[in-house]
Design an enzyme around this catalytic site. Structure first.
Site, PDB file in Angstrom:
ATOM      1  N   CYS A 199       0.808  -1.228   0.000  1.00 47.18           N
ATOM      2  CA  CYS A 199       0.000   0.000   0.000  1.00 47.18           C
ATOM      3  C   CYS A 199       0.837   1.273   0.000  1.00 47.18           C
ATOM      4  CB  CYS A 199      -0.922   0.004   1.215  1.00 47.18           C
ATOM      5  SG  CYS A 199      -2.159  -1.294   1.131  1.00 47.18           S
ATOM      6  N   ILE A 200       1.499   1.545   1.122  1.00 47.15           N
ATOM      7  CA  ILE A 200       2.109   2.868   1.317  1.00 47.15           C
ATOM      8  C   ILE A 200       3.168   3.200   0.240  1.00 47.15           C
ATOM      9  CG2 ILE A 200       3.090   4.448   3.038  1.00 47.15           C
ATOM     10  CD1 ILE A 200       0.575   3.216   4.097  1.00 47.15           C
TER      11      ILE A 200
END
Ligand SMILES: NC(=O)c1ccc[n+]([C@@H]2O[C@H](COP(=O)([O-])OP(=O)(O)OC[C@H]3O[C@@H](n4cnc5c(N)ncnc54)[C@H](O)[C@@H]3O)[C@@H](O)[C@H]2O)c1
Length: 461
Positions: free
Chosen positions: A272-273
């Protein structure tokens, strides 16, 4: 159409499909099944389907017993057959959204899943995209593809975006008690998606459009990426200033308002990040807008593995040793503590760099038995005291709870700590080099007279 679908959802007779049974889709499918729905879980990966059919799980957040229990009720049906979509009333799409080699969004998994759904699309269905993606994906790509079937959104079928917020390894927040955002193409789409998710999630938060819902997810992950980038830079500043960054953060965190603590580390990891902000920046670039915070955070976070490698070199230098030929043991290769996920893990970059510099490298990770590195398979080694003592440097990249750090550090010659894992082991401080503690890479840049010797490529990159 609408009334019949809502009736089936409310009385749990609606048949549900989840496409993509990974870290997101499997816990979601199990959660929906536990609420009393019959759930078809579709995944292209035959091995995953075989594992699930045998009542086993392959991810930490779904226990074997939960999978076996769901199978036993007859309400969880794992399959690779998309024809199962013919009989379902709702479809949640949880396929991957990685970056391509050129770091652009790769939405091919979403497109392929959408084509399959279109083939079996029938009146009275709710389709929800959960994969993280750039704003506009649902209404600009999925909607036209689904409407090419001749069916109309809001009249024949309903389409919404609802970002997944799962946090693998989080023991407090799970699919059920993490509030869920939903945004539909039409008001009815939002309303039906709201009703559907409310059956098995405690709080559902409607927003006005799919684009808004897509943007919410990107705000959340960009917020983390930018703040981690900021605190990673702060760690380098503290190193130059000779201040312990963790002491600074913990003291600042006593402020009861207006401050949220973030902590430095060896770089970003996970699905994600490190990835999601690029989806937003890519979309904005196409609209001639430069997302500058995202670019700067990516630059600083992307530099952290190099910082860690430099710390290892600095530490070995104390013993008049070079990285080449030194035995270096990495502790933790998963991207965060207590999970097995190595996707985008900064450990992989640190390991590649150390191998490239000639280190004799090994690793231990209680969650990752083997690892592919430069075309070879590495095996997690045992943490015997003899093995630890034989190493020239131990590098803590992921501070799994299982680690007996007192024993490990007592036996080690030199420890590079990128997670503040050694904060309670001050008695060993002379052999520990800690990120952002005034004693690692930038320490020799402390005196203005020496500043021309500072590693400028790191400090001003
Ligand atoms: N992992 C996380 O912590 C997390 C958190 C929030 C959101 N997300 C987002 O959720 C989405 C899924 O992430 P994930 O971590 O679960 O990925 P994953 O790789 O663990 O799982 C995706 C699954 O989809 C399957 N798949 C791929 N294409 C398919 C297709 N066309 N049809 C059927 N199955 C297909 C894969 O075999 C895989 O099992 C991504 O967009 C991600 O950004 C992930």
């Amino acid at each position: 159409m609408r009334r019949e679908l809502v009736r089936k959802i409310r009385n749990r007779s609606a048949n549900v499909a989840v496409i993509g049974l990974g870290y997101v889709g499997l816990p979601l499918a199990l959660q929906i099944a536990s609420a009393g729905f019959k759930v078809v879980g579709i995944d292209l990966d035959q091995n995953k389907i075989a594992t699930l059919k045998a009542g086993k799980s392959y991810i930490g957040d779904a226990a074997d017993e939960t999978v076996a229990g769901a199978l036993a009720t007859g309400r969880f049906l794992p399959t690779s057959e998309f024809a199962a979509l013919r009989d379902v009333d709702t479809v949640s799409i949880c396929v991957p959204t990685p970056l391509s080699k050129s770091r652009d969004p790769d939405i091919s998994f979403i497109l392929s899943a959408t084509e399959k759904i279109r083939k079996y699309l029938h009146p009275g269905q709710l389709i929800v995209l959960e994969s993280t993606t750039y704003p506009g994906t649902t209404d600009e790509l999925i909607l036209p593809e689904l409407e090419s079937s001749g069916l109309r959104v809001g009249r024949d079928f309903f389409l919404a975006f609802s970002p997944e917020r799962i946090d693998p390894g989080n023991t407090s927040f799970n699919t059920r008690n993490t509030p869920k955002i939903v945004g539909g193409i039409t008001e009815e789409c939002t309303e039906i998606a709201h009703i559907f998710y409310s059956q098995f999630i405690e709080r559902v938060v409607p927003v006005s459009s799919t684009k808004c819902a897509e943007m919410v997810k990107l705000l959340e992950n960009t917020f983390r990426s930018v703040n981690i980038g900021m605190v990673n830079e702060l760690a380098l500043m503290c190193d130059v200033l000779g201040v312990d960054v963790y002491e600074v953060i913990d003291a600042a965190a006593t402020k009861p308002f207006g401050f949220i603590p973030f902590y430095p580390g060896p770089g970003l990891g996970g699905h994600c990040i490190p990835i999601d902000p690029h989806y937003l920046a890519w979309k904005l670039k196409a609209l001639n807008f430069q997302a500058r915070f995202i670019a700067l955070a990516a630059e600083i976070n992307g530099m952290m593995p190099t910082v860690v490698t430099t710390m290892v070199g600095e530490g070995l230098n104390r013993f008049s040793r070079s990285i080449r030929g030194s035995k270096v043991l990495i502790l933790g290769v998963a991207y965060k503590k207590n999970v097995s996920d190595c996707r985008e893990s900064p450990a992989l970059d640190v390991m590649r760099m150390l191998i490239q510099k000639g280190a004799v490298l090994s690793y231990n990770d209680p969650f990752v038995a083997t690892l592919r590195m430069n075309g070879n398979t590495m095996k997690s080694v045992d943490l015997t005291s003899a093995n630890i003592a034989s190493q020239d440097c131990i590098v803590i990249l992921t501070d799994h709870s299982d680690y007996d750090l007192h024993r490990i550090i007592a036996a080690a010659k030199l420890v590079v700590d990128t997670r503040n894992a050694t904060k309670d082991l001050q008695q060993f401080k002379d052999k520990i080099i800690k990120l952002g503690a005034g004693n690692s890479i930038a320490s020799f840049a402390r005196h203005p007279d020496d500043s021309e010797n500072a590693p400028m490529s790191l400090l001003t990159h």
